[in-house]
Design an enzyme around this catalytic site. Structure first.
Site, PDB file in Angstrom:
ATOM      1  N   SER A 132       0.819  -1.207   0.000  1.00  0.00           N
ATOM      2  CA  SER A 132       0.000   0.000   0.000  1.00  0.00           C
ATOM      3  C   SER A 132       0.851   1.254   0.000  1.00  0.00           C
ATOM      4  CB  SER A 132      -0.925   0.028   1.225  1.00  0.00           C
ATOM      5  OG  SER A 132      -1.680   1.230   1.240  1.00  0.00           O
ATOM      6  N   LYS A 186      -4.523  -6.711   3.390  1.00  0.00           N
ATOM      7  CA  LYS A 186      -4.488  -5.596   2.428  1.00  0.00           C
ATOM      8  C   LYS A 186      -5.890  -5.297   1.910  1.00  0.00           C
ATOM      9  CE  LYS A 186      -2.761  -2.596  -0.535  1.00  0.00           C
ATOM     10  NZ  LYS A 186      -3.707  -2.417  -1.629  1.00  0.00           N
ATOM     11  N   HIS A 189      -7.601  -3.373   4.585  1.00  0.00           N
ATOM     12  CA  HIS A 189      -7.012  -2.031   4.550  1.00  0.00           C
ATOM     13  C   HIS A 189      -7.723  -1.182   3.503  1.00  0.00           C
ATOM     14  CE1 HIS A 189      -4.395   0.798   2.384  1.00  0.00           C
ATOM     15  NE2 HIS A 189      -3.784   1.042   3.529  1.00  0.00           N
ATOM     16  N   ASN A 190      -7.902  -1.734   2.311  1.00  0.00           N
ATOM     17  CA  ASN A 190      -8.551  -0.981   1.236  1.00  0.00           C
ATOM     18  C   ASN A 190     -10.017  -0.710   1.549  1.00  0.00           C
ATOM     19  OD1 ASN A 190      -6.062  -1.387   0.021  1.00  0.00           O
ATOM     20  ND2 ASN A 190      -6.940  -1.738  -1.990  1.00  0.00           N
ATOM     21  N   GLU A 193     -10.067   2.124   3.765  1.00  0.00           N
ATOM     22  CA  GLU A 193      -9.741   3.290   2.930  1.00  0.00           C
ATOM     23  C   GLU A 193     -10.990   3.826   2.225  1.00  0.00           C
ATOM     24  OE1 GLU A 193      -7.513   3.535  -1.303  1.00  0.00           O
ATOM     25  OE2 GLU A 193      -6.310   2.665   0.316  1.00  0.00           O
TER      26      GLU A 193
END
Length: 483
Positions: A132, A186, A189-190, A193
């Site tokens: 990232s 990940k 995480h996105n 986001e």
């Protein structure tokens, strides 16, 4: 022809992310970097543009493999999907047991689990690594979330630590867990986001509609917020975007950008996976759906004449209103992270990963898109209580939400009364209220399920599973006795 066995690390895929990552690797002491791209023109362009990197360039996969020292380690930076599988198949034909293949793209974690299992049978290590930070992060230092075996981490760890972002003296990389763990984290995480970006967009929209301030004036507000507890990369770049003036029209750039947000799929994966795991990530889901709604121009045009509220929001105390928005943003942001970490906990349990939540928060402090000041507080919360049932119940976060909730409720109520869409703010507050409720209307839902489908129910006053004979005399029976 590439020189033999000179590089300790190779990168396949010379688009912007791949070439920037290769440049980052080459700039770190101790690394010698081999590069390869299916189209040799791209490889030549990169070596020509960055001669000081000392890349060992190859125009065939055979030469690329020959240029790597043992254990051979190659990072794939190509488009997720069939292209990734094709490169993996090429490498497994030429690599030997103990070598390491790293997929640094945004792969779906279940694909990574499948690939790791297949590659492991050859004796080669396969690592799915979430990376990232975008193009800038790839070049200057990303946050890296690798999965894979402990054996692969021994070789790969020092290399990844050399290129990762550094936060408070620590590289933003950790061995997340086996097989698909890195890409799973990940993905979440996105998802966070997505929620964070939507919440910031709603805060901007509310301030602009409620106060009439210009984008440049709102940029100053975000810049001020970025000096306090909301300090983060996304708040920082929001101020930059709002300040930008379009050269051709002399209007704020934000006013000439089409209001249709794109998506590449990781947010949807987060929500789909959460549904499979039975984890409510309503704030993230609403952020994904908000992008979907924005990208339906025909529906929006058809609905533009639908009736709305009779009055608009008239803000009397601008400063108090802006502070309310700030508090609502902070509280909703905490909910997004809390929901995201709930999904990480559930995924770790489902797939047998030993994911240390505090370490994940640490590696998100630098390099990544959601880097923010309060990530340290998440690490502290999990250090104090590794079995924390929900992040929002940690004392630090409970105190923040408690202080913010009056503001939060005013903003959500005012937005609803004024016809201003605030789906992420609203759903985050509803989740919070649902989480803290002493009793939910789910009892009625379960009663309905039992009525039409004999799905049974449990009681608050005694053990067992029960069913009411709705189509009979409506007496209650112990469902376990009927099987």
């Amino acid at each position: 022809m590439a020189d033999t066995a000179q590089a300790n690390i190779g990168v396949i895929g010379m688009a912007v992310m791949g070439s920037n990552l290769a440049r980052n690797l080459a700039s770190r002491e101790g690394n010698s970097v081999a590069i390869y791209n299916r189209s040799p023109e791209k490889t030549r362009a990169v070596t020509s543009e960055f001669p000081d990197a000392g890349f060992i360039a190859s125009e065939s996969i055979e030469d690329f493999v020959a240029s790597l020292s043992s254990p051979r380690t190659a990072i794939i930076m190509v488009k997720a999907g069939a292209g990734t599988d094709a490169v993996i198949n090429q490498l497994t034909e030429h690599f030997e047991p103990g070598d390491i293949i790293v997929d640094g793209g945004n792969a779906l974690f279940t694909d990574t689990i499948r690939r790791e299992k297949a590659v492991r049978e050859t004796g080669i290590n396969f690592v799915g690594a979430g990376i990232s930070g975008g193009e800038e992060g790839a070049l200057l230092g990303p946050s890296i979330m690798p999965g894979g075996s402990a054996e692969a981490w021994e070789t790969l760890g020092p290399i990844l630590k050399s290129i990762a972002a550094v936060a408070e003296g620590e590289p933003c990389v950790t061995h997340v867990g086996t097989d698909g763990a890195g890409h799973f984290v990940k993905m979440v995480h996105n998802g966070i986001e997505y929620a964070d970006m939507q919440l910031i967009a709603e805060a901007y929209d509310l301030i602009r509609r409620g106060t009439g301030k210009t984008p440049a004036e709102i940029a100053d507000i975000f810049a001020e917020w970025n000096t306090g507890e909301l300090e983060s990369y996304l708040i920082e770049i929001t101020a930059e975007v709002l300040r930008q003036v379009d050269a051709s029209t002399d209007k704020p750039l934000i006013d000439v950008i089409l209001d249709q947000a794109g998506a590449k799929g990781t947010g949807a994966w987060t929500v789909q996976t959460a549904l499979d795991l039975g984890i409510p990530v309503s704030g993230i889901a609403e952020a994904v759906f908000a992008r979907s709604l924005s990208s339906k121009p025909a529906q929006r045009a058809a609905a533009s004449t639908l009736p709305g509220p009779s009055s608009t929001w008239h803000v009397k105390d601008t400063d108090a209103f802006i502070e309310d928005v700030r508090q609502a943003l902070y509280a909703s942001k905490i909910i997004a992270y809390s929901q995201g970490f709930d999904e990480i906990v559930a995924g770790a349990e489902q797939y047998g990963w030993d994911i240390k939540k505090g370490d994940i928060a640490k590696i998100w402090r630098g390099g990544c898109i959601i880097r923010a000041r309060f990530l340290n507080r998440i690490t502290e919360a999990y250090d104090e209580n590794p079995d924390l049932v929900a992040l929002v119940t940690a004392p630090f976060f409970t105190e923040i939400v408690s202080a913010a909730q009056d503001s939060w409720r005013r903003i959500v109520a005012g937005a609803a009364q004024s016809g201003i869409p605030a789906p992420a703010f609203s759903s985050s507050l509803s989740y919070y209220d649902g989480l803290r409720a002493d009793r939910l209307p789910a009892a009625l839902v379960q009663g309905q399920r039992d009525f039409f489908g004999a799905h049974t129910y449990k009681r608050v006053d005694k053990e067992g599973t029960f069913h009411t004979l709705w189509s009979g005399d409506r007496s209650e029976v112990n469902a376990e006795d009927t099987h």
